[in-house]
Design a protein around this motif. Structure first.
Motif, PDB file in Angstrom:
ATOM      1  N   ARG A 156     -21.360 -30.199   6.064  1.00 64.34           N
ATOM      2  CA  ARG A 156     -20.705 -29.569   4.844  1.00 64.34           C
ATOM      3  C   ARG A 156     -21.478 -28.641   4.719  1.00 64.34           C
ATOM      4  N   HIS A 157     -22.219 -28.019   4.974  1.00 67.08           N
ATOM      5  CA  HIS A 157     -23.224 -27.043   4.365  1.00 67.08           C
ATOM      6  C   HIS A 157     -22.260 -26.228   5.217  1.00 67.08           C
ATOM      7  N   PHE A 158     -21.774 -26.030   6.727  1.00 68.29           N
ATOM      8  CA  PHE A 158     -21.444 -24.666   7.101  1.00 68.29           C
ATOM      9  C   PHE A 158     -19.704 -24.894   6.465  1.00 68.29           C
ATOM     10  N   LEU A 159     -19.161 -25.656   6.982  1.00 67.31           N
ATOM     11  CA  LEU A 159     -17.979 -26.018   6.085  1.00 67.31           C
ATOM     12  C   LEU A 159     -17.051 -26.620   5.065  1.00 67.31           C
ATOM     13  N   GLY A 160     -18.593 -26.875   3.828  1.00 69.23           N
ATOM     14  CA  GLY A 160     -17.799 -27.538   2.628  1.00 69.23           C
ATOM     15  C   GLY A 160     -17.345 -28.250   2.526  1.00 69.23           C
ATOM     16  N   GLU A 161     -16.527 -28.346   1.297  1.00 67.27           N
ATOM     17  CA  GLU A 161     -15.719 -29.520   1.261  1.00 67.27           C
ATOM     18  C   GLU A 161     -14.507 -29.979   2.092  1.00 67.27           C
ATOM     19  N   ARG A 162     -14.135 -29.438   2.830  1.00 70.18           N
ATOM     20  CA  ARG A 162     -13.166 -29.702   4.006  1.00 70.18           C
ATOM     21  C   ARG A 162     -13.802 -30.614   5.064  1.00 70.18           C
ATOM     22  N   VAL A 163     -14.636 -30.617   5.091  1.00 71.32           N
ATOM     23  CA  VAL A 163     -15.048 -31.464   6.328  1.00 71.32           C
ATOM     24  C   VAL A 163     -14.808 -33.458   6.130  1.00 71.32           C
ATOM     25  N   ASP A 164     -14.588 -33.099   4.911  1.00 70.24           N
ATOM     26  CA  ASP A 164     -13.775 -34.454   4.735  1.00 70.24           C
ATOM     27  C   ASP A 164     -12.687 -34.655   5.769  1.00 70.24           C
ATOM     28  N   PRO A 195      -7.477 -26.204  -5.168  1.00 72.09           N
ATOM     29  CA  PRO A 195      -8.671 -26.854  -5.015  1.00 72.09           C
ATOM     30  C   PRO A 195      -8.749 -27.813  -4.135  1.00 72.09           C
ATOM     31  N   ALA A 196     -10.213 -27.654  -2.993  1.00 70.71           N
ATOM     32  CA  ALA A 196     -10.395 -29.062  -2.587  1.00 70.71           C
ATOM     33  C   ALA A 196      -9.932 -30.294  -2.322  1.00 70.71           C
ATOM     34  N   VAL A 197      -9.357 -30.706  -1.913  1.00 73.11           N
ATOM     35  CA  VAL A 197      -8.790 -32.052  -1.928  1.00 73.11           C
ATOM     36  C   VAL A 197      -8.349 -32.707  -0.542  1.00 73.11           C
ATOM     37  N   GLU A 198      -9.072 -34.138  -0.914  1.00 78.78           N
ATOM     38  CA  GLU A 198      -9.821 -34.491   0.550  1.00 78.78           C
ATOM     39  C   GLU A 198      -8.337 -35.207   1.107  1.00 78.78           C
ATOM     40  N   ASP A 199      -8.620 -35.080   2.326  1.00 81.86           N
ATOM     41  CA  ASP A 199      -7.463 -35.649   3.500  1.00 81.86           C
ATOM     42  C   ASP A 199      -7.371 -36.828   3.215  1.00 81.86           C
ATOM     43  N   THR A 200      -5.950 -37.733   3.244  1.00 76.53           N
ATOM     44  CA  THR A 200      -6.625 -39.149   3.517  1.00 76.53           C
ATOM     45  C   THR A 200      -6.046 -40.403   4.724  1.00 76.53           C
ATOM     46  N   GLY A 201      -5.012 -38.940   5.217  1.00 71.95           N
ATOM     47  CA  GLY A 201      -4.465 -39.327   5.874  1.00 71.95           C
ATOM     48  C   GLY A 201      -4.875 -39.860   7.422  1.00 71.95           C
ATOM     49  N   GLY A 202      -6.377 -39.487   7.680  1.00 70.54           N
ATOM     50  CA  GLY A 202      -6.941 -41.017   9.017  1.00 70.54           C
ATOM     51  C   GLY A 202      -8.066 -41.701   8.270  1.00 70.54           C
TER      52      GLY A 202
END
Length: 372
Positions: A193-201, A360-367
């Protein structure tokens, strides 16, 4: 001000060199453990639901629950492997003896309905006559093919089974992943998360979903295909149904590989005059065994990951060629992360084109994320 900027740049360059050197030295020390650790992560993730239930039954004893789960896992691997190994050893001898006896009986003749096929019937019979005109030469050729095939199999599965030490390292790693998996995952998540931000989720979700789908889509369906094919071999009177069923299960981990197994045995039955058994086995393989491969596997993998099965197949085959047996899982996972990045970029570009701002950052729930 210029001196401060230059000093800051120099510090970053030195830090980059130090970190690069440490990474290279760490790789030199740990490279022989990468494959066992990769197997341990895959096994721990695949068996995490069972361990979670065991951990819930022993909430005050995390070390004991991890040790018990590791022992159960070791038993589940070792005992069936020893049993199958003893069966394969005996049935391989029976299979070679039956094939040798058939060759010594004389020329092999294709069934009438095959020999009368236009263009191909005579050519197939001629090829068979050429192969069997010298039984001793054919036997030597078959022995050479078996030796080469054995070498390829050893090279393929050597990352896991070449020696007991690597398997031991994998099981030890699994124990610590069971015991400390939550803490390790939270640390990895924080660093990423420190390197990639919210997209790491979304990336971790893609890794978790693909790993789960590949485990179920490859291993479980391969075991099912081997079992179903073994039933067909047993019905057809094949001398070593367990041996060929196990071989079919191994081949079935490669997409669309099973026809080479049951097809070769079915053709052999036809060549040796067992027409009913040969035709029955070919029909069984085409209508039942391959149905599992061509329908259930794509359905399980593609529906769980929202990734085209063609891309999954490329990941399996490319990973197998690049990393060995563990590449069956690493290849699709790498492509799953690539697809997650691609979709995120597409969404951002479409959103930016329409609104002129970043989405906006959106969490992917596909996996499904790794176990927490």
């Amino acid at each position: 001000m210029i001196d401060q900027v230059a000093e800051k740049i120099a510090r970053r360059v030195i830090l980059a060199f130090v970190l690069g050197g440490l990474l290279l030295l760490s790789y030199a020390v740990l490279h022989m453990f990468i494959v066992p650790v990769a197997w341990a992560v895959i096994i721990a993730f695949a068996t995490w639901p069972a361990y979670r239930r065991l951990r819930a039954a022993m909430p005050r004893y995390p070390t004991s629950s991890a040790l018990l789960m590791t022992l159960l896992l070791s038993t589940a691997f070792v005992l069936p492997a020893l049993w199958i190994g003893m069966l394969l050893q005996s049935e391989l001898a029976l299979a070679i003896a039956a094939m040798t006896a058939q060759i010594k009986q004389g020329a092999l003749v294709l069934p009438e309905f095959v020999r009368t096929l236009p263009w191909v019937g005579d050519a197939l019979q001629g090829l068979l006559d050429e192969l069997t005109h010298d039984p001793e030469a054919l036997k030597a050729q078959l022995t050479d093919w078996v030796r080469r095939g054995s070498d390829q199999v050893v090279a393929l599965i050597g990352d896991v089974g070449r020696n007991a030490a690597k398997l031991g390292f994998a099981l030890i790693t699994v124990f610590f992943l069971y015991r400390d998996g939550d803490r390790v995952l939270s640390q990895v998540h924080g660093v990423l998360r420190h390197f990639l931000g919210e997209r790491v989720d979304s990336y971790l979700g893609a890794v978790g979903g693909m790993t789960k789908a590949v485990v179920w889509g490859l291993i479980v369906t391969a075991i099912g295909q081997g079992f179903v094919a073994g039933l067909g071999y047993w019905w057809a009177g094949v001398a070593a149904p367990v041996l060929f069923g196990a071989v079919t299960a191994v081949i079935a981990m490669v997409p669309f590989g099973t026809p080479f197994a049951w097809g070769s045995i079915g053709i052999w039955l036809l060549v040796t005059g067992n027409t009913v058994e040969g035709v029955g086995l070919l029909l069984w393989g085409a209508l039942v065994v391959s149905w599992v491969d061509n329908l259930i596997r794509p359905l399980v993998i593609s529906s769980a990951t929202r990734i085209p099965f063609l891309l999954v197949m490329f990941g399996v085959l490319g990973g197998l060629a690049a990393f060995g047996l563990v590449g069956l899982f690493l290849g699709p996972v790498v492509l799953a992360v690539l697809m997650a990045v691609w979709r995120e970029w597409i969404d951002e570009s479409e959103f930016g084109r329409l609104t002129g701002v970043q989405p906006p950052a959106v969490e992917d729930t596909g996996g499904e994320q790794a176990p927490r």
